[in-house]
Design a protein around this motif. Structure first.
Motif, PDB file in Angstrom:
ATOM      1  N   ARG A  35       0.816  -1.214   0.000  1.00 44.15           N
ATOM      2  CA  ARG A  35       0.000   0.000   0.000  1.00 44.15           C
ATOM      3  C   ARG A  35       0.857   1.274   0.000  1.00 44.15           C
ATOM      4  O   ARG A  35       0.385   2.340  -0.330  1.00 44.15           O
ATOM      5  CB  ARG A  35      -0.985   0.007   1.156  1.00 44.15           C
ATOM      6  N   CYS A  36       2.143   1.141   0.346  1.00 43.14           N
ATOM      7  CA  CYS A  36       3.058   2.290   0.371  1.00 43.14           C
ATOM      8  C   CYS A  36       3.841   2.439  -0.934  1.00 43.14           C
ATOM      9  O   CYS A  36       4.574   3.411  -1.108  1.00 43.14           O
ATOM     10  CB  CYS A  36       4.038   2.148   1.526  1.00 43.14           C
ATOM     11  N   ALA A  37       3.724   1.470  -1.840  1.00 43.88           N
ATOM     12  CA  ALA A  37       4.492   1.484  -3.096  1.00 43.88           C
ATOM     13  C   ALA A  37       3.908   2.499  -4.059  1.00 43.88           C
ATOM     14  O   ALA A  37       2.692   2.627  -4.184  1.00 43.88           O
ATOM     15  CB  ALA A  37       4.471   0.099  -3.726  1.00 43.88           C
ATOM     16  N   PHE A  38       4.783   3.246  -4.736  1.00 39.93           N
ATOM     17  CA  PHE A  38       4.312   4.190  -5.748  1.00 39.93           C
ATOM     18  C   PHE A  38       5.413   4.523  -6.746  1.00 39.93           C
ATOM     19  O   PHE A  38       6.579   4.237  -6.512  1.00 39.93           O
ATOM     20  CB  PHE A  38       3.727   5.456  -5.107  1.00 39.93           C
ATOM     21  N   SER A  64      13.205  14.919  -4.738  1.00 36.43           N
ATOM     22  CA  SER A  64      12.870  15.117  -3.323  1.00 36.43           C
ATOM     23  C   SER A  64      11.373  15.330  -3.111  1.00 36.43           C
ATOM     24  O   SER A  64      10.842  14.982  -2.058  1.00 36.43           O
ATOM     25  CB  SER A  64      13.662  16.288  -2.739  1.00 36.43           C
ATOM     26  N   GLY A  65      10.688  15.876  -4.107  1.00 35.01           N
ATOM     27  CA  GLY A  65       9.251  16.088  -3.997  1.00 35.01           C
ATOM     28  C   GLY A  65       8.458  14.797  -3.908  1.00 35.01           C
ATOM     29  O   GLY A  65       7.294  14.796  -3.513  1.00 35.01           O
ATOM     30  N   CYS A  66       9.079  13.679  -4.247  1.00 31.21           N
ATOM     31  CA  CYS A  66       8.396  12.375  -4.184  1.00 31.21           C
ATOM     32  C   CYS A  66       8.274  11.876  -2.745  1.00 31.21           C
ATOM     33  O   CYS A  66       7.401  11.085  -2.436  1.00 31.21           O
ATOM     34  CB  CYS A  66       9.159  11.347  -5.012  1.00 31.21           C
ATOM     35  N   ARG A  67       9.185  12.299  -1.895  1.00 27.04           N
ATOM     36  CA  ARG A  67       9.193  11.933  -0.473  1.00 27.04           C
ATOM     37  C   ARG A  67       9.310  10.422  -0.229  1.00 27.04           C
ATOM     38  O   ARG A  67       8.539   9.828   0.516  1.00 27.04           O
ATOM     39  CB  ARG A  67       7.963  12.490   0.239  1.00 27.04           C
ATOM     40  N   PHE A  68      10.298   9.817  -0.861  1.00 26.46           N
ATOM     41  CA  PHE A  68      10.567   8.404  -0.625  1.00 26.46           C
ATOM     42  C   PHE A  68      11.140   8.209   0.771  1.00 26.46           C
ATOM     43  O   PHE A  68      11.892   9.050   1.256  1.00 26.46           O
ATOM     44  CB  PHE A  68      11.566   7.864  -1.658  1.00 26.46           C
ATOM     45  N   VAL A  69      10.823   7.082   1.410  1.00 29.02           N
ATOM     46  CA  VAL A  69      11.375   6.788   2.739  1.00 29.02           C
ATOM     47  C   VAL A  69      12.679   6.009   2.649  1.00 29.02           C
ATOM     48  O   VAL A  69      13.452   5.981   3.606  1.00 29.02           O
ATOM     49  CB  VAL A  69      10.354   6.046   3.638  1.00 29.02           C
ATOM     50  N   ASN A  70      12.916   5.365   1.517  1.00 29.03           N
ATOM     51  CA  ASN A  70      14.167   4.642   1.230  1.00 29.03           C
ATOM     52  C   ASN A  70      14.583   5.018  -0.186  1.00 29.03           C
ATOM     53  O   ASN A  70      13.756   5.480  -0.974  1.00 29.03           O
ATOM     54  CB  ASN A  70      13.957   3.125   1.279  1.00 29.03           C
ATOM     55  N   PRO A  71      15.849   4.786  -0.551  1.00 25.84           N
ATOM     56  CA  PRO A  71      16.242   5.044  -1.935  1.00 25.84           C
ATOM     57  C   PRO A  71      15.403   4.217  -2.913  1.00 25.84           C
ATOM     58  O   PRO A  71      15.265   3.002  -2.742  1.00 25.84           O
ATOM     59  CB  PRO A  71      17.708   4.625  -1.983  1.00 25.84           C
ATOM     60  N   PRO A  72      14.820   4.862  -3.928  1.00 24.71           N
ATOM     61  CA  PRO A  72      14.011   4.139  -4.909  1.00 24.71           C
ATOM     62  C   PRO A  72      14.872   3.528  -6.006  1.00 24.71           C
ATOM     63  O   PRO A  72      16.062   3.826  -6.125  1.00 24.71           O
ATOM     64  CB  PRO A  72      13.129   5.245  -5.489  1.00 24.71           C
ATOM     65  N   SER A 125       6.450   5.206   0.065  1.00 22.09           N
ATOM     66  CA  SER A 125       6.139   6.473   0.720  1.00 22.09           C
ATOM     67  C   SER A 125       5.947   6.300   2.220  1.00 22.09           C
ATOM     68  O   SER A 125       5.846   7.286   2.956  1.00 22.09           O
ATOM     69  CB  SER A 125       4.871   7.085   0.119  1.00 22.09           C
ATOM     70  N   CYS A 126       5.866   5.054   2.683  1.00 22.91           N
ATOM     71  CA  CYS A 126       5.698   4.815   4.129  1.00 22.91           C
ATOM     72  C   CYS A 126       6.313   3.476   4.498  1.00 22.91           C
ATOM     73  O   CYS A 126       6.718   2.717   3.653  1.00 22.91           O
ATOM     74  CB  CYS A 126       4.220   4.849   4.525  1.00 22.91           C
TER      75      CYS A 126
END
Length: 126
Positions: A35-38, A64-72, A125-126
C-alpha cells in the motif's frame, strides 16, 4: 434515464477500480507494505544541471518532492539530438547522479544536443 444510470454507475464504480503496484526488490533490499508502493516521474531540463565530472558529463536528478522513505529504483533516459546513453550512481532518498557513457562535455549536452533527462523512480512512501 439510461444516461443518468450509466453516469451513476461510473461515478460509483470508478474509484474501486485501481491499479496495483508490486515491488519485487529494492536497491537496499528492504521491502515494505504494497500500500506504500508508488511511482514518481519527471523531466530534468537540458537547460541546467549538466556539469563536467572526471571525463564524463554529470547531472543530478532531484526527486525530493516524491518523499521516498528509502532510496528508490531509478531509471533515466535522455531525449534530445543524438543524446548518449546514461547510467545512474548513488541513488538516495532525494537525488541520483547520472553520467553520460561516452566522452561528451556538459556544454555539448546542454547547448547543442539539448539532452533532457526523463526519469522514473519506484519506491515507498511509508
Amino acid at each position: 434515464m439510461k444516461l443518468v444510470f450509466c453516469l451513476l454507475f461510473v461515478v460509483v464504480k470508478l474509484p474501486s477500480v485501481t491499479g496495483q503496484l508490486k515491488i519485487l526488490s529494492t536497491p537496499n533490499g528492504v521491502l515494505r507494505s504494497a500500500r506504500c508502493a508508488f511511482i514518481c516521474t519527471g523531466v530534468s531540463s537540458y537547460k541546467s544541471g549538466w556539469r563536467d565530472g572526471m571525463g564524463e558529463a554529470v547531472k543530478d536528478i532531484d526527486y525530493s518532492g516524491c518523499r521516498f522513505v528509502n532510496p528508490p529504483a531509478v531509471t533515466v533516459t535522455l531525449s534530445g539530438d543524438r543524446c548518449p546513453a546514461v547510467y545512474t550512481s548513488k541513488p538516495g532518498r532525494t537525488t541520483v547522479y547520472i553520467y553520460a557513457v561516452k566522452d561528451v562535455s556538459a556544454v555539448t549536452l546542454q547547448r547543442s544536443k539539448q539532452c533532457s533527462a526523463f526519469w522514473t523512480a519506484t519506491g515507498y512512501s511509508c
